[in-house]
Write an enzyme that holds these catalytic residues in place. Structure first.
Site, PDB file in Angstrom:
ATOM      1  N   CYS B 171       0.626  -1.058   0.115  1.00 61.49           N
ATOM      2  CA  CYS B 171       0.029   0.102   0.160  1.00 61.49           C
ATOM      3  C   CYS B 171       0.787   1.332  -0.052  1.00 61.49           C
ATOM      4  O   CYS B 171       1.784   1.453  -0.392  1.00 61.49           O
ATOM      5  CB  CYS B 171      -1.234  -0.159   1.030  1.00 61.49           C
ATOM      6  N   ASP B 324      -9.546  -3.682  -5.850  1.00 61.38           N
ATOM      7  CA  ASP B 324      -8.748  -3.250  -4.538  1.00 61.38           C
ATOM      8  C   ASP B 324      -9.433  -1.580  -5.123  1.00 61.38           C
ATOM      9  O   ASP B 324      -9.633  -1.500  -6.149  1.00 61.38           O
ATOM     10  CB  ASP B 324      -7.351  -2.931  -5.052  1.00 61.38           C
ATOM     11  N   HIS B 353      -7.768  -5.254  -0.979  1.00 62.53           N
ATOM     12  CA  HIS B 353      -6.877  -4.417  -0.275  1.00 62.53           C
ATOM     13  C   HIS B 353      -6.897  -5.468   0.610  1.00 62.53           C
ATOM     14  O   HIS B 353      -4.856  -5.827   0.322  1.00 62.53           O
ATOM     15  CB  HIS B 353      -6.932  -3.302  -0.767  1.00 62.53           C
TER      16      HIS B 353
END
Lengths: 131, 390
Positions: B171, B324, B353
């Site tokens: 991320c 995501d 995600h």
């Protein structure tokens, strides 16, 4: 041979949760179907709102005003405290920042010292083996 | 070997039902009272104690993989997860995001990416950013990359006895790690970018919310310093406000299944474990990434140096989650085009995600492929030459 286990008896709280789950389950009850339609509708509405330019611009402006008021309020409080020769949160943050930088410099120095020591050890080993 | 290891991992150790641990009436009441006093936005602190009592489960066993603290700096800790059967000299260093806590990578026994990599024989390290406070308020990207991550890399190499490592970013941690790799490429043998936003033009709903004409990041940071957790929580709630509440109904329907309840509570625990976001890092992140999209266009400067993804030449794996909404696939796909690496690959999986590190597909489908990629590019350990510290 597989042994069948007796289903665990649920306590009262679990039965209450199970009941809530059942009445809102679209696969199990009519009320669940209705709840699911409400949920889907509300989700679509809020999703459109979350992407609506007018709403986002308005929300952004309101947030900005809140932030500016908060910043001004903090600045006024600090001005008053400084006038009374008292330390403020900003002063403490600056001190913390300086301490952190000193800590970084100490760490960098100790790293350099370690490198010098390693090189000294390496050169001594070379002398011992070579001599 | 990888499949056998994943089959051997069981889920049962994540569930520890214990009547003694489910709480008395007083404990349940006081937990709910504390949540009310904190005016928590999330349903989790209000419902947790009741769900635990109903399902007769204990506290979820998150972040349970054995580890040591190798290095600390401010609120940051560098954690080492030693492998009992280490096979690789090349260690893995996880760099997670500054948003939420690192232990999504060490979620639950049997559902932990870190645990999986340790079981494969990797010497695993992870940066735990801790809880940023006033001391981190004025720290910049340069301080984080050139100071903290650089020290973490140095200490990882020293503790593992390896000349280089696999840098694994997830991320925003991946975005930071990519910037780090362009500025400090020494010691990076391989790079894994998991659900990493790169092209913020395709940054999803966050890009829409943070447009400069509607989001004054300077006013926010000037007002609060570090971005408060309440603001972060509100932002995430706005993504799916109805589901934030109605997902609890699924747990109600399966309250008799301790595995389901424990996994759900663990995820809610992590999701509500928000930390303040260091102010100056946030300011530049929003401006250079979301608002001006400088990161992927080589216009972002850190410590006076331009971040040029074309400088990355090490082996690169991009892991993308097809569902995501936080780092949309298009945002991550750009990475492959921008780096100069000749050895590069993209893996895509049908998860969200968080699913890349916490879903049941992890140990069966996702992690073996990632570990296999890293395996082919890692130096193996020769038994008669164990590195220092072993």
């Amino acid at each position: 041979m597989a042994v069948e286990s007796t289903p665990r008896r649920l306590n009262r709280l679990a039965r209450a949760f199970k009941f809530i789950g059942r009445v809102t389950d679209p696969a199990a009850t009519t009320s669940g179907k209705l709840f699911h339609r409400l949920e889907t509708g509300a989700t679509a509405l809020l999703d459109r709102l979350a992407r609506n330019d007018t709403y986002l611009n308005l929300a952004g402006r309101m947030m900005e005003q809140t932030f500016l008021v908060q910043a001004e309020s903090a600045r006024s409080a600090e001005t008053l405290l400084h006038a009374m020769r008292l330390p403020t949160a900003t002063d403490l943050i600056e001190v913390r920042d300086q301490v952190r930088k000193v800590g970084d410099q100490v760490e960098a120095l100790s790293l350099q010292l370690e490198l010098v020591l390693e090189q000294l050890e390496a050169s001594q080993k070379t002398k011992v083996h070579g001599g | 070997m990888l499949e056998a290891a994943s089959r051997n991992m069981t889920l049962s150790s994540s569930v520890k039902p214990s009547k003694a641990s489910v709480g008395t009436n007083l404990e349940v009441t006081s937990e709910i009272g504390r949540a009310l006093l904190r005016r928590s936005l999330s349903p989790y602190p209000y419902l947790k104690a009741l769900i635990k009592r109903a399902a007769e489960v204990g506290e979820p066993n998150v972040a349970s993989t054995p580890h040591q603290v190798v290095y600390t700096r401010g609120s940051m800790r560098l954690l080492r997860f030693p492998s009992p059967d280490r096979r690789y000299r090349t260690p893995i260093l996880f760099v997670y995001s500054l948003i939420n806590r690192y232990y999504i990578l060490d979620f639950l026994p049997g559902k932990s990416l870190i645990e999986f990599m340790v079981s494969q024989g990797y010497d695993v390290y992870a940066i735990d950013w801790g809880t940023p406070g006033p001391a981190e308020q004025r720290m910049t990207w340069s301080d984080f990359l050139g100071g903290i991550i650089r020290s973490a890399v140095r200490w990882t190499l020293r503790a593992s006895g390896s000349p280089d490592l696999t840098l694994y970013g997830y991320c925003m941690g991946g975005t930071m790690a990519l910037a780090y790799a362009t500025l400090y490429p020494e010691g990076i043998k391989n790079f894994v970018a998991q659900a990493t936003p790169v092209d913020f033009h395709d940054g999803g709903i966050f890009a829409q919310w943070t447009r400069p004409e509607r989001f004054n990041v300077d006013a926010l940071v000037d007002a609060y310093g570090n971005v408060p957790t309440e603001l972060m929580e509100t932002g995430f709630s706005m993504m799916a406000p109805i589901q934030r509440v109605t997902k609890w109904l699924d747990v109600f329907r399966r309250i008799e299944d301790p595995e389901v309840v424990t996994t759900f509570l663990a995820m809610e625990h992590w999701a509500s474990d928000n930390v303040p976001f260091p102010g100056e890092v946030y300011r530049q992140y929003i401006k250079d990434c979301y608002q001006e999209n400088n990161f992927c266009n080589g216009r972002m400067k850190i410590g006076g140096e331009r971040v040029d993804l074309g400088k990355i030449r090490c082996a690169l794996l991009s892991v993308i989650a097809d569902n995501d909404t936080i780092a949309p696939p298009k945002s991550s796909e750009a990475l492959s085009r921008l780096v100069s690496s000749t050895d590069k690959e993209t893996l895509r999986f049908p998860v969200g995600h968080i699913g890349l590190s916490a879903s049941s597909k992890g140990p069966k489908l996702i992690w073996p492929k990632i570990a296999g990629w890293i395996d082919a590019r890692s130096e193996r350990l020769t038994r008669h030459r164990a590195p220092p510290g072993e």
